[in-house]
Design a protein around this motif. Structure first.
Motif, PDB file in Angstrom:
ATOM      1  N   MET A   1       1.195  -1.172   0.607  1.00 16.19           N
ATOM      2  CA  MET A   1      -0.217   0.191  -0.029  1.00 16.19           C
ATOM      3  C   MET A   1       0.995   1.738   0.621  1.00 16.19           C
ATOM      4  SD  MET A   1      -2.452  -1.104   0.136  1.00 16.19           S
ATOM      5  CE  MET A   1      -2.095  -2.250  -1.366  1.00 16.19           C
ATOM      6  N   GLY A   2       1.870   0.954   0.710  1.00 17.64           N
ATOM      7  CA  GLY A   2       2.831   2.411   0.543  1.00 17.64           C
ATOM      8  C   GLY A   2       3.297   2.351  -0.727  1.00 17.64           C
ATOM      9  N   VAL A   3       3.954   1.199  -1.603  1.00 18.41           N
ATOM     10  CA  VAL A   3       4.346   1.689  -2.998  1.00 18.41           C
ATOM     11  C   VAL A   3       3.048   1.859  -4.009  1.00 18.41           C
ATOM     12  CG1 VAL A   3       5.206   0.250  -4.898  1.00 18.41           C
ATOM     13  CG2 VAL A   3       6.428  -0.087  -2.758  1.00 18.41           C
ATOM     14  N   ALA A   4       2.081   1.860  -3.452  1.00 19.75           N
ATOM     15  CA  ALA A   4       0.865   2.148  -4.244  1.00 19.75           C
ATOM     16  C   ALA A   4       0.764   3.510  -3.980  1.00 19.75           C
ATOM     17  CB  ALA A   4      -0.259   1.699  -4.218  1.00 19.75           C
ATOM     18  N   GLY A   5       0.252   3.309  -3.178  1.00 16.84           N
ATOM     19  CA  GLY A   5       0.449   5.455  -2.248  1.00 16.84           C
ATOM     20  C   GLY A   5       1.202   6.603  -3.507  1.00 16.84           C
ATOM     21  N   ALA A   6       2.794   6.113  -2.749  1.00 12.16           N
ATOM     22  CA  ALA A   6       3.933   6.884  -3.429  1.00 12.16           C
ATOM     23  C   ALA A   6       3.297   6.679  -4.927  1.00 12.16           C
ATOM     24  CB  ALA A   6       5.000   6.334  -3.276  1.00 12.16           C
ATOM     25  N   ALA A   7       3.412   6.267  -5.389  1.00 12.99           N
ATOM     26  CA  ALA A   7       2.954   5.826  -7.404  1.00 12.99           C
ATOM     27  C   ALA A   7       1.822   6.955  -7.415  1.00 12.99           C
ATOM     28  CB  ALA A   7       2.779   4.441  -7.700  1.00 12.99           C
ATOM     29  N   VAL A   8       1.129   6.594  -7.027  1.00 19.19           N
ATOM     30  CA  VAL A   8      -0.564   7.745  -7.537  1.00 19.19           C
ATOM     31  C   VAL A   8      -0.494   8.528  -7.265  1.00 19.19           C
ATOM     32  CG1 VAL A   8      -2.711   7.842  -6.287  1.00 19.19           C
ATOM     33  CG2 VAL A   8      -1.675   5.692  -6.628  1.00 19.19           C
ATOM     34  N   VAL A   9       0.199   9.007  -6.368  1.00 19.10           N
ATOM     35  CA  VAL A   9       1.072  10.546  -5.572  1.00 19.10           C
ATOM     36  C   VAL A   9       1.508  11.579  -7.165  1.00 19.10           C
ATOM     37  CG1 VAL A   9       1.007  12.536  -3.923  1.00 19.10           C
ATOM     38  CG2 VAL A   9       0.003  10.778  -3.102  1.00 19.10           C
ATOM     39  N   ALA A  10       2.630  10.957  -6.494  1.00 22.90           N
ATOM     40  CA  ALA A  10       3.507  10.793  -8.123  1.00 22.90           C
ATOM     41  C   ALA A  10       2.991  10.652  -9.517  1.00 22.90           C
ATOM     42  CB  ALA A  10       5.013  10.227  -8.404  1.00 22.90           C
TER      43      ALA A  10
ATOM     44  N   VAL B   1      -1.034   5.705 -12.587  1.00 23.83           N
ATOM     45  CA  VAL B   1      -1.968   5.552 -11.680  1.00 23.83           C
ATOM     46  C   VAL B   1      -2.611   4.492 -11.351  1.00 23.83           C
ATOM     47  CG1 VAL B   1      -3.293   6.831 -10.546  1.00 23.83           C
ATOM     48  CG2 VAL B   1      -1.266   8.760 -11.404  1.00 23.83           C
ATOM     49  N   MET B   2      -3.828   4.398 -12.027  1.00 26.11           N
ATOM     50  CA  MET B   2      -5.078   3.413 -12.279  1.00 26.11           C
ATOM     51  C   MET B   2      -3.860   2.331 -11.516  1.00 26.11           C
ATOM     52  SD  MET B   2      -8.052   3.539 -11.989  1.00 26.11           S
ATOM     53  CE  MET B   2      -8.172   5.126 -12.719  1.00 26.11           C
ATOM     54  N   PHE B   3      -3.417   1.587 -12.300  1.00 31.24           N
ATOM     55  CA  PHE B   3      -2.121   0.072 -12.158  1.00 31.24           C
ATOM     56  C   PHE B   3      -2.075  -0.003 -10.119  1.00 31.24           C
ATOM     57  CE2 PHE B   3       1.781  -2.178 -11.791  1.00 31.24           C
ATOM     58  CZ  PHE B   3       0.822  -3.215 -12.501  1.00 31.24           C
ATOM     59  N   PHE B   4      -1.412   1.197 -10.145  1.00 31.55           N
ATOM     60  CA  PHE B   4      -0.466   1.248  -8.530  1.00 31.55           C
ATOM     61  C   PHE B   4      -2.128   1.543  -7.641  1.00 31.55           C
ATOM     62  CE2 PHE B   4       3.496   1.671 -10.876  1.00 31.55           C
ATOM     63  CZ  PHE B   4       4.451   1.196  -9.587  1.00 31.55           C
ATOM     64  N   LEU B   5      -2.989   2.487  -8.116  1.00 37.36           N
ATOM     65  CA  LEU B   5      -4.251   2.505  -7.173  1.00 37.36           C
ATOM     66  C   LEU B   5      -5.004   1.439  -6.864  1.00 37.36           C
ATOM     67  CD1 LEU B   5      -6.085   5.284  -5.635  1.00 37.36           C
ATOM     68  CD2 LEU B   5      -7.001   5.092  -7.875  1.00 37.36           C
ATOM     69  N   ARG B   6      -5.104   0.391  -7.826  1.00 37.36           N
ATOM     70  CA  ARG B   6      -6.804  -0.779  -7.728  1.00 37.36           C
ATOM     71  C   ARG B   6      -5.070  -1.609  -6.506  1.00 37.36           C
ATOM     72  NH1 ARG B   6     -10.559   0.354  -8.530  1.00 37.36           N
ATOM     73  NH2 ARG B   6     -11.119  -1.544  -7.961  1.00 37.36           N
ATOM     74  N   TRP B   7      -4.332  -1.532  -6.673  1.00 40.38           N
ATOM     75  CA  TRP B   7      -3.510  -2.379  -5.369  1.00 40.38           C
ATOM     76  C   TRP B   7      -4.508  -2.061  -4.528  1.00 40.38           C
ATOM     77  CZ3 TRP B   7       2.192  -2.542  -5.280  1.00 40.38           C
ATOM     78  CH2 TRP B   7       2.934  -3.351  -6.706  1.00 40.38           C
ATOM     79  N   ALA B   8      -4.984  -1.259  -3.880  1.00 40.13           N
ATOM     80  CA  ALA B   8      -6.478  -1.335  -3.060  1.00 40.13           C
ATOM     81  C   ALA B   8      -7.275  -2.309  -3.087  1.00 40.13           C
ATOM     82  CB  ALA B   8      -6.513   0.416  -3.050  1.00 40.13           C
ATOM     83  N   GLY B   9      -7.704  -2.951  -4.157  1.00 36.51           N
ATOM     84  CA  GLY B   9      -8.721  -4.057  -4.125  1.00 36.51           C
ATOM     85  C   GLY B   9      -8.466  -4.906  -3.366  1.00 36.51           C
ATOM     86  N   LEU B  10      -6.556  -4.817  -2.286  1.00 38.42           N
ATOM     87  CA  LEU B  10      -6.633  -6.137  -1.888  1.00 38.42           C
ATOM     88  C   LEU B  10      -7.352  -5.052  -0.234  1.00 38.42           C
ATOM     89  CD1 LEU B  10      -3.150  -6.543  -1.758  1.00 38.42           C
ATOM     90  CD2 LEU B  10      -4.614  -8.782  -2.256  1.00 38.42           C
TER      91      LEU B  10
END
Length: 442
Positions: free
Chosen positions: A327-336, A357-366
């Motif tokens: 989630m940390g990696v995903a969040g950083a990628a989304v913001v950047a 953005v969408m690729f990493f954001l959707r890791w939140a599906g977990l």
């Protein structure tokens, strides 16, 4: 057998299948069907956004009114989340999934009759109300049907329907409009297809593995032994309702994290097509293909996130190490990535960045594995409903806020910065959750 730190004896979660053959794999077939159900959910809810350039001209909607119309779906959708989760716990997820699917197909088709802002808003309210139980019921099925070590993949199959539906919705709805010459006819066709899928769900889905005629004894025993191990290692799994969870930090962090995630996702889902039309000069066909690329990247990202999560856990990594890192990696990628969209005006680059953005954001599906992780099987429905209620508060606020921001400033820059703030909320909240244990509620 093994012993927990509390001294409890735990049956092995991977107990050998009883004689009579290898375990069937009905659980995965069912979650593929749920993937299709949720994909249709997002095709139908996002169809207004794809057709928005035509609808705004047809019905004469202002930017502010458009924001309220886009938000209206989420008013009733959010309001019905906890009741929908409670109903899934009380009456079983099968009835809620299939009944909701049939109901929203009817509502989607009825939207074609809209004659102005008032009637369009009313149909969106109806659509939100009947769609509401699907995700809490899906979280309940994740708890009932899957061992803990498989819930990451189950969660992303369930939630992966969101970016898949958004991706396919863009190209399918735009193609239907081009083929029929009418956004209204395309809505009727989408609604009829949804009713058919709802009937398929009623025929195939079951509340528990033992109830399904396709599940053999080996698969049922495999799931049940894993659940027994899970129950023995943590607090008792019994229906308590929502109130006991309100005192736990992880519960509130889960809700706020899902709110931040949805602030980004629903913002791009509702206003993304109009953003591409008005700032990048895309026509309806180009919008459809761009939406396919952006949200298709989200679908690939979601499945990738589930695979990475379960693979790392199978290799022995702890739940907190896996989830907080991801989630940390995903969040950083989304913001950047969102900051990059603000700074880079090129249309192609904007689509590439939004796809990342969408690729990493959707890791939140977990996150859809969390209701069962934190609340157990008995309360997964109502806790999942509470999580989705919080998320859909962002669905209510975001379309209206963006409408006023764009209408007031004449620019999408501050709207994109609003999404950046939502990404920060998602990231910080995700790092606070304790993913390792069921919450004690007694």
């Amino acid at each position: 057998m093994s012993t927990t730190p509390l001294g409890k004896t735990v049956p092995a979660a991977t107990a050998p299948a009883p004689a009579g053959g290898r375990p069937s794999r009905v659980r995965w077939k069912m979650f593929v069907l749920l993937l299709g159900v949720v994909a249709l959910n997002y095709i139908d809810r996002g169809s207004v956004s794809v057709a928005l350039p035509l609808i705004t001209d047809d019905l004469g909607l202002s930017k502010e009114t458009t924001g309220f119309v886009l938000s209206a779906f989420f008013w009733t959708y959010a309001l019905m989340q906890i009741p929908g989760g409670w109903l899934a716990d009380r009456f079983g997820p099968r009835r809620m999934v299939s009944g909701a699917c049939i109901g929203w197909g009817v509502a989607q088709a009825a939207t074609a009759a809209a004659t102005g802002a008032g009637s369009l808003l009313g149909y969106r309210l109806l659509l939100g109300a009947v769609e509401a139980p699907v995700m809490p019921a899906g979280g309940k099925l994740n708890a009932q049907w899957l061992p803990a070590k498989e819930r990451g993949r189950g969660a992303v199959l369930l939630d992966g329907g969101a970016p898949l539906g958004a991706a396919l919705g863009g190209i399918l709805i735009s193609a239907l409009i081009a083929w029929t010459g009418s956004w209204r006819t395309s809505f009727v066709i989408a609604g009829v297809l949804t009713v058919v899928i709802g009937l398929c769900a009623a025929w195939y889905v079951r509340d528990t593995p033992r109830e399904h005629p396709g599940v053999n004894d080996a698969e049922a025993a495999y799931i049940e032994s894993a659940h027994a191990a899970e129950d023995a290692a943590g607090p008792a799994d019994e229906r308590t309702g929502l109130r006991p969870y309100l005192r736990h930090r992880s519960f509130w962090a889960m809700c706020l994290g899902w709110m931040g995630f949805n602030g980004v996702f629903y913002g791009l889902l509702t206003w993304g097509p109009l953003y591409l039309s008005e700032t990048k000069g895309f026509d309806i066909k180009t919008i459809g293909w761009s939406t396919l690329v952006i949200f298709g990247s989200g679908f690939v990202g979601e499945l990738t996130g589930g695979w990475i999560s379960d693979r790392r856990k199978a290799a022995g990594a702890g739940a907190n190490a896996v989830m907080r890192t991801m989630m940390g990696v995903a969040g950083a990628a989304v913001v950047a990535g969102l900051l990059g969209v603000v700074l880079v005006p090129d249309p192609t680059t904007a689509v590439v960045l939004l796809s990342a953005v969408m690729f990493f954001l959707r890791w939140a599906g977990l996150y859809w594995s969390l209701p069962s992780t934190l609340a157990g099987r008995s309360n997964a429905g109502v806790v999942g409903g509470a999580m989705n209620l919080a998320g859909n508060i962002a669905g209510i606020v975001t379309p209206i806020a963006v409408g006023y921001i764009v209408g007031g400033t004449g620019s999408y820059t501050w709207a994109l910065l609003y999404f950046v703030g939502a990404g920060v909320l998602f990231t910080v909240s995700s790092l606070v959750i304790d993913y390792s244990r069921r919450l004690a509620v007694r």
